[in-house]
Design a protein around this motif. Structure first.
Motif, PDB file in Angstrom:
ATOM      1  N   LEU A  68      28.952 -29.020  16.869  1.00 56.62           N
ATOM      2  CA  LEU A  68      27.568 -29.400  17.054  1.00 56.62           C
ATOM      3  C   LEU A  68      26.969 -29.793  15.716  1.00 56.62           C
ATOM      4  CD1 LEU A  68      26.217 -26.556  19.364  1.00 56.62           C
ATOM      5  CD2 LEU A  68      27.240 -28.716  20.034  1.00 56.62           C
ATOM      6  N   PHE A  69      26.144 -30.823  15.797  1.00 56.60           N
ATOM      7  CA  PHE A  69      25.409 -31.228  14.619  1.00 56.60           C
ATOM      8  C   PHE A  69      23.956 -30.898  14.862  1.00 56.60           C
ATOM      9  CE2 PHE A  69      23.922 -33.710  11.159  1.00 56.60           C
ATOM     10  CZ  PHE A  69      22.780 -34.360  11.622  1.00 56.60           C
ATOM     11  N   ILE A  70      23.431 -30.120  13.930  1.00 61.10           N
ATOM     12  CA  ILE A  70      22.014 -29.779  14.032  1.00 61.10           C
ATOM     13  C   ILE A  70      21.299 -30.528  12.917  1.00 61.10           C
ATOM     14  CG2 ILE A  70      20.316 -27.928  14.064  1.00 61.10           C
ATOM     15  CD1 ILE A  70      22.368 -27.631  16.273  1.00 61.10           C
ATOM     16  N   ASP A  71      20.272 -31.178  13.327  1.00 59.28           N
ATOM     17  CA  ASP A  71      19.537 -31.991  12.374  1.00 59.28           C
ATOM     18  C   ASP A  71      19.023 -31.159  11.207  1.00 59.28           C
ATOM     19  OD1 ASP A  71      16.919 -33.598  11.445  1.00 59.28           O
ATOM     20  OD2 ASP A  71      18.307 -34.956  12.504  1.00 59.28           O
ATOM     21  N   GLU A  72      18.983 -31.751  10.085  1.00 61.63           N
ATOM     22  CA  GLU A  72      18.611 -31.032   8.861  1.00 61.63           C
ATOM     23  C   GLU A  72      17.289 -30.304   8.996  1.00 61.63           C
ATOM     24  OE1 GLU A  72      18.530 -33.713   5.650  1.00 61.63           O
ATOM     25  OE2 GLU A  72      18.310 -32.148   4.144  1.00 61.63           O
ATOM     26  N   CYS A  73      16.401 -31.005   9.634  1.00 60.89           N
ATOM     27  CA  CYS A  73      15.072 -30.404   9.714  1.00 60.89           C
ATOM     28  C   CYS A  73      15.017 -29.202  10.635  1.00 60.89           C
ATOM     29  CB  CYS A  73      14.082 -31.459  10.200  1.00 60.89           C
ATOM     30  SG  CYS A  73      13.953 -32.832   9.053  1.00 60.89           S
ATOM     31  N   TYR A  74      15.996 -29.082  11.531  1.00 65.24           N
ATOM     32  CA  TYR A  74      15.974 -27.956  12.467  1.00 65.24           C
ATOM     33  C   TYR A  74      17.033 -26.913  12.124  1.00 65.24           C
ATOM     34  CZ  TYR A  74      13.089 -31.023  15.320  1.00 65.24           C
ATOM     35  OH  TYR A  74      12.088 -31.816  15.781  1.00 65.24           O
ATOM     36  N   SER A  75      17.705 -27.172  11.063  1.00 64.95           N
ATOM     37  CA  SER A  75      18.844 -26.253  10.793  1.00 64.95           C
ATOM     38  C   SER A  75      18.388 -24.825  10.534  1.00 64.95           C
ATOM     39  CB  SER A  75      19.678 -26.803   9.629  1.00 64.95           C
ATOM     40  OG  SER A  75      18.844 -27.082   8.519  1.00 64.95           O
ATOM     41  N   TYR A  76      17.122 -24.649  10.166  1.00 59.77           N
ATOM     42  CA  TYR A  76      16.636 -23.280   9.932  1.00 59.77           C
ATOM     43  C   TYR A  76      16.589 -22.484  11.214  1.00 59.77           C
ATOM     44  CZ  TYR A  76      12.148 -24.727  11.897  1.00 59.77           C
ATOM     45  OH  TYR A  76      11.171 -25.141  12.748  1.00 59.77           O
ATOM     46  N   LEU A  77      16.644 -23.175  12.307  1.00 56.76           N
ATOM     47  CA  LEU A  77      16.543 -22.455  13.566  1.00 56.76           C
ATOM     48  C   LEU A  77      17.840 -21.708  13.903  1.00 56.76           C
ATOM     49  CD1 LEU A  77      14.788 -25.299  15.594  1.00 56.76           C
ATOM     50  CD2 LEU A  77      13.762 -23.122  14.977  1.00 56.76           C
ATOM     51  N   VAL A  78      18.917 -22.220  13.388  1.00 54.46           N
ATOM     52  CA  VAL A  78      20.205 -21.619  13.786  1.00 54.46           C
ATOM     53  C   VAL A  78      20.431 -20.345  12.977  1.00 54.46           C
ATOM     54  CG1 VAL A  78      22.660 -22.023  14.083  1.00 54.46           C
ATOM     55  CG2 VAL A  78      21.045 -23.943  14.283  1.00 54.46           C
ATOM     56  N   ARG A  79      20.563 -19.258  13.704  1.00 55.80           N
ATOM     57  CA  ARG A  79      20.741 -17.945  13.043  1.00 55.80           C
ATOM     58  C   ARG A  79      22.122 -17.404  13.397  1.00 55.80           C
ATOM     59  NH1 ARG A  79      16.230 -17.049   9.593  1.00 55.80           N
ATOM     60  NH2 ARG A  79      15.090 -18.916  10.193  1.00 55.80           N
ATOM     61  N   ASP A  80      22.423 -16.423  12.689  1.00 54.69           N
ATOM     62  CA  ASP A  80      23.737 -15.807  12.955  1.00 54.69           C
ATOM     63  C   ASP A  80      23.864 -15.329  14.381  1.00 54.69           C
ATOM     64  OD1 ASP A  80      25.059 -14.232   9.907  1.00 54.69           O
ATOM     65  OD2 ASP A  80      25.140 -16.270  10.727  1.00 54.69           O
ATOM     66  N   ASN A  81      22.760 -14.905  14.947  1.00 52.46           N
ATOM     67  CA  ASN A  81      22.843 -14.384  16.312  1.00 52.46           C
ATOM     68  C   ASN A  81      22.268 -15.352  17.335  1.00 52.46           C
ATOM     69  OD1 ASN A  81      20.242 -14.122  15.417  1.00 52.46           O
ATOM     70  ND2 ASN A  81      19.927 -12.096  16.273  1.00 52.46           N
TER      71      ASN A  81
END
Lengths: 888, 207
Positions: free
Chosen positions: A796-809
């Motif tokens: 999966l590619f997560i856009d740079e601007c939204y990458s903060y949303l992806v957390r370890d959990n």
């Protein structure tokens, strides 16, 4: 008893006898009256008494019945005649007088006469008319009882009109033909008689038009219809319908002449209108020689027009002179004034050429002209051998042929007559025609070295794409043609004595074109397209020159063109100038419309060449050589040649575009099959050189239609095209391979990449969206079977601007599956978006206890379906990436 | 032959109401009219009217009875011409009628009255009875002569199509009318008793 006296009336006897007496008187009177009224008899002899009946046919005078036919019998002496006895009423005693004329009235219906129509119903009748309306004569006439009837209706003496006798030479007018004055019928022909000199016509002019006939009126015959065809045109004229049938006579009377009031006056009837005035306009020419003139054919000319005839020729041995009698036409008569000069034109063949060309065919003729407008007339002239020595300066013109010019025609400058053509002759030595023109002294300065002469016809039309040129010369030149002088530079020197005479204006203009001091260049090209001689040269839309000629260079196998740029524009051309072909029409078709581009209408038909001068560079000399490019695009940019190796079939073709980020950067030039592989040769604009790096990806794009979207709709029209994705390498490359599928759109993009593992791919594919709270934050970039083949691994590619949303959990689940909840409360259908229904999608949720941001390539599990409480999660996540702004 | 007449019996008949009186009376006791033995001036009057009728018969036959103008042509015809016309066109009945009525009867009437007058003038007593019969005949048929005039009158009034055909009377019509009327008057004025008298009765001069 007393007895009354009974008185008896003795007189009663007498009273009674009145009655028979009265009766006798009455009876006697009645009988007497009856027989008295019976009238008297007259006998009329008719040649043709058809239609008459005894006891029926009446004798009518002025419409009144005054008698009746009582007997008809054959004439005793001549059985072809009928004697008709008419009993005439007593009151019409005047009928039986010598001089009365009788005739039979029957219906007459013709183009020239309608009369006697009442007799159709009532039968024919006999008309009577006294000889004259003069009462004195009537009283003096003697009684007569036998008459000879006339053959035809006599002239009505009560409205006799004016009787005129006309003498003519031939009989071609019928009785009844109209006499016309200004096309109005004023009378008719009554009678025609053959005499030994010709024919005599009796005509009657109605009383009310009597005053139109004057003592010197002239009568001429008019034929029904006149058609006069000549080079000047065809003229059809008709006087009246009656004259078409019966012929007619027309009369005209000069104004102010005396009235003709004598009856029975005599006139001559002319053959036609041209023969009138036989005694007017006669002049005499005296000459030393008869010049073999054939008077039947010879004419007198004035400036080339037929001005009259030579009607007589007389040689006087005493004076040894020949006298010519000339009758001039009305129009030209006034030109034979005291300053007129007549000369004879004879063919002359001498050492220096042939003169008097017209006389060779016609025979010698007389020409004249006058130099003044003097009104003083002369009627005796000398016939000279040559025209007057013209006053003015003589010039010589040379031409290839005489163009049928006639001596005497005008030389015109700016529509003013400045001189005339004196003579023309054939030059013996060089087979050209020499013209001698005389220009009046006051105009001679107009002729100098820059002058040119051309012949002007009556009307010149030159239609071309430059515009239409219409020139109608003056009226005289319409008839005679004229020589036009054009002097563009009045200040030029005047050393030339001989000038070229050009056939017409167009030739003249063509000659002029290249004379203004412009430059000539040579262009070289492979394909002429529709360029031809005369094609325009266009610069910024202005016509600045034209193609003069072209030819195929056999050695180089290329076409060389000679072009001419006019002087005022010739400095626009320098060494950096690029010439390109703009013939025909350029069509650019795209979904945003079809663009039709052409340089000018003319260039469609005639072809055209345009040029651009991009830089300030050195000037070029005459006859410099340039390349003629195929079209504008070839000139605009410089191109780099690249090639592709095609892996799969596609609908690419020559001209297919190469697109980068929706900008056209090049096009396919050709496809070649080499060793069973398709190689595509293309060109890319030089300015996009930076795209041609080693890791740039090229792939074909074609129209893609699916349920929820249409991709590349413009390819429907323009065909497949090649798209490029720029690589990051800096190594320049010219050879690429052409992928059939577009690369993942996210490749080379900046962002977070994570891995998810799923048991099945389901409907996910490259590009499938990744959602967080139903906002797309990324895409599936790629997938493949997991290493242990137990599942599917997706990147999966997560856009740079939204990458903060992806957390370890973070939890990922497949959002494709439609949630359908059927319960007693209804059907609950939940899905993320329509496209996820079709394409699949992944939704990410973050539990409330936010953990640290996920690292690159962290692995997650892809759940098949969400659990109830995941939807409730509402963690607070703060975007700490300053470079991204989530605009609303 | 001697007849018993009113004179011989001494009686007088009133000519108006026909009551018999003695010849002494001068006035009729019934109607008051003057008593005349015979019609006064019978012979003179009869002769006068007879001559007038005869004279009128001449123009009646010479002048045209009818002028027919058809299609502009005039055609005038006398009585005889009309009769001839009808006979010519095999209209014998019509021609016969006109001939009898317009020619035969008037002439016959005139002839009879002339004869009766002569009988009286020459005292032909033996012819008296025959004459009386004749007198009665003409007395009855006299008026039928007007038949022809009637025909002309009808034709004139009916055929008046100006331009196509018109009929007008000619002079003979009037003369014929006059002739017929006078013969009627003449026969009225004649006293047939005169034929039976021995002498011509002259009017007495009464003292």
């Amino acid at each position: 008893m007393s007895q009354e006296a009974v008185v008896k009336n003795k007189k009663s006897i007498y009273i009674v006898w009145i009655i028979p007496v009265v009766a006798m008187i009455m009876a006697g009177w009645m009988i007497f009256k009856h027989y008295d009224e019976k009238g008297f008899d007259i006998k009329i002899t008719f040649d043709d008494a058809s239609g008459m009946a005894v006891g029926k046919t009446a004798l009518m005078y002025n419409g009144i019945k005054i008698g009746q036919v009582s007997n008809m019998e054959m004439h005793p002496n001549d059985i072809s005649k009928i004697d008709v006895t008419v009993t005439v009423e007593k009151v019409a005693q005047g009928v039986a007088r010598a001089g009365n004329v009788f005739w039979k009235v029957e219906p007459k219906l013709s183009l020239t006469e309608v009369s006697g129509l009442s007799t159709i119903l009532g039968g024919v009748y006999i008309g009577v008319m006294p000889e004259t309306s003069d009462p004195v004569k009537l009283k003096a006439s003697v009684p007569k009882y036998t008459f000879e009837a006339l053959d035809d209706t006599p002239i009505n003496i009560f409205n006799p009109g004016l009787l005129i006798y006309l003498h003519a030479s031939t009989h071609d007018i019928k009785v009844g033909a109209p006499i016309m004055y200004r096309k109005m019928s004023i009378g008719k022909v009554l009678d025609s008689k053959l005499t030994d000199k010709g024919v005599d016509y009796t005509i009657q002019v109605n009383n009310k038009y009597k005053s139109l006939i004057k003592k010197d009126s002239q009568f001429w015959k008019i034929s029904g219809m006149e058609i006069r065809a000549s080079l000047a045109g065809i003229r059809v004229s008709m006087e009246s319908l009656a004259s078409v049938v019966a012929g007619g006579i027309s009369v005209s009377s000069p104004i102010g002449s005396e009235l003709q009031n004598k009856d029975h006056s005599e006139y001559k009837l002319y053959k036609d209108i041209d023969h009138l005035n036989l005694n007017k306009n006669i002049i005499t020419l005296v000459s030393n020689d008869g010049y073999n003139i054939d008077i039947k054919a010879a004419h007198v000319f004035f400036k080339g027009s037929n001005a009259g005839d030579i009607i007589a020729l007389d040689y006087n041995p005493a004076t040894d002179k020949t006298t010519f009698q000339i009758k001039l036409k009305d129009k030209f008569y006034h030109l034979a004034n005291k300053d007129a000069r007549f000369w004879i034109v004879e063919p002359e063949m001498g050492l220096n050429g042939v003169n008097g060309l017209g006389a060779i065919t016609r025979g010698p003729y007389v020409s004249f002209e006058t130099t003044t407008k003097s009104k003083k007339m002369k009627n005796k002239f000398t016939l000279y051998k040559s025209p007057a020595k013209a006053i003015g300066k003589h010039f010589k013109l040379v031409a290839d042929n005489s163009f049928s010019l006639k001596d005497g025609i005008n030389v015109i400058h700016k529509n003013i007559i400045i001189g005339s053509l004196r003579t023309h002759k054939l030059a013996r030595d060089n087979n050209k025609v020499l013209f001698d023109i005389v220009v009046a002294h006051k105009y001679k300065h107009l002729i100098n070295n820059s002058s040119s002469f051309y012949i002007q016809g009556a009307m010149e039309v030159d239609a071309s794409f430059e515009g239409m040129y219409l020139n109608i010369g003056s009226i005289t030149s319409m008839v005679n043609s004229g020589i036009v002088l054009k002097t563009p530079d009045l200040k030029a020197k005047s050393t030339y004595k001989e000038f070229l005479l050009v056939e017409n204006y167009k030739t003249f203009k063509n000659n002029q074109y290249t004379k203004d001091g412009g430059k000539t260049f040579t262009l070289v090209t492979n394909d002429l397209k529709s360029v031809k001689s005369g094609s325009p040269i266009i610069y910024k839309g202005i016509r600045v020159g034209k193609v003069l000629s072209f030819y195929l260079n056999k050695t180089t196998s290329e076409v060389e063109l000679k072009i001419y740029i006019k002087r005022e524009y010739s400095d626009q051309v320098n060494s950096s100038t690029n010439f390109f072909n703009v013939s025909g029409v350029e069509i650019k078709a795209g979904l945003n419309g079809v663009k039709l581009h052409t340089s000018s209408f003319e260039s469609i038909v005639n072809g055209g060449i345009a040029f651009k001068t991009p830089l300030k560079a050195d000037a070029v000399k005459n006859m410099h050589t340039f390349t003629l490019y195929r079209d504008k695009d070839a000139v605009d940019e410089k191109y780099i040649d690249i090639s592709f190796l095609m892996n799969e079939d596609s609908s690419l073709k020559e001209g297919s575009a190469i697109v980068y980020k929706s900008v056209n950067i090049g096009q396919v030039k050709e496809l070649k099959l080499i060793d069973d592989e398709v190689i595509i040769y293309a060109i890319v604009k030089e300015e996009h050189k930076n795209l041609l790096v080693k890791d740039s990806i090229f792939w074909t794009e074609d129209v893609e239609m699916s349920i929820d979207h249409i991709k590349n709709p413009s390819s429907i029209i323009s065909g497949a095209f090649i798209k490029v994705l720029k690589g990051n390498s800096s190594e320049f490359s010219k050879r690429f391979s052409l992928a059939s599928n577009s690369p993942a759109p996210t490749i080379n993009k900046k962002g977070l990449r994570v891995l998810v593992k799923a048991s099945r791919l389901s409907s996910l594919k490259v590009g499938s969206p990744v959602f967080y709270r139903q906002i797309q934050i990324g895409k599936v970039e790629g997938y493949g079977l997991s290493k242990d083949s137990k599942g599917v691994e997706l990147k999966l590619f997560i856009d740079e601007c939204y990458s903060y949303l992806v957390r370890d959990n973070s939890i990922f689940y497949n959002a494709t599956a439609m949630g359908m909840d059927i319960s007693l409360f209804g059907v609950k259908v939940s899905t993320e978006t329509i496209s996820t229904m079709i394409h699949g999608g992944i939704t990410m949720v973050v539990p409330n206890n936010v953990k640290v941001k996920a690292q690159e390539m962290k692995e997650f599990k892809l759940h098949d379906a969400p659990e109830e409480d995941w939807i409730e999660y509402t963690p607070e996540l703060i975007n700490d990436n300053v470079g991204c702004v989530n605009s609303i | 032959m001697k007849y018993k007449t009113d004179i011989s019996e001494g009686k007088v008949l009133c000519h108006l109401c026909e009551l018999l009186h003695d010849d002494k009376e001068h006035e009729c006791s019934q109607c008051g009219e003057k008593l005349h033995q015979r019609l006064p001036d019978s012979l003179a009057q009869t002769w006068g009217y007879l001559l007038a009728a005869t004279l009128f018969l001449i123009p009646a036959n010479l002048l045209p009875m009818m002028v027919v103008t058809a299609m502009g042509t005039e055609d005038a015809s006398t009585i005889m011409e009309g009769v001839v016309y009808f006979f010519h066109h095999a209209e014998y009945g019509l021609g016969g009628v006109i001939f009898i009525a317009s020619v035969a009867v008037p002439v016959f009437k005139l002839g009879v009255i002339y004869y009766l007058l002569l009988v009286v003038q020459f005292k032909q007593h033996d012819k008296a009875m025959g004459g009386l019969k004749l007198f009665h005949i003409i007395h009855v048929i006299g008026k039928w002569s007007m038949l022809d005039i009637f025909v002309v009158a009808m034709m004139v009034s009916m055929v008046q199509f100006q331009g196509l055909a018109t009929i007008e009377t000619g002079g003979a019509a009037i003369a014929f009318c006059a002739a017929v009327i006078f013969t009627i008057i003449a026969s009225e004025k004649f006293d047939p008793r005169l034929m039976f008298d021995n002498e011509v009765i002259k009017e007495e001069e009464v003292k």
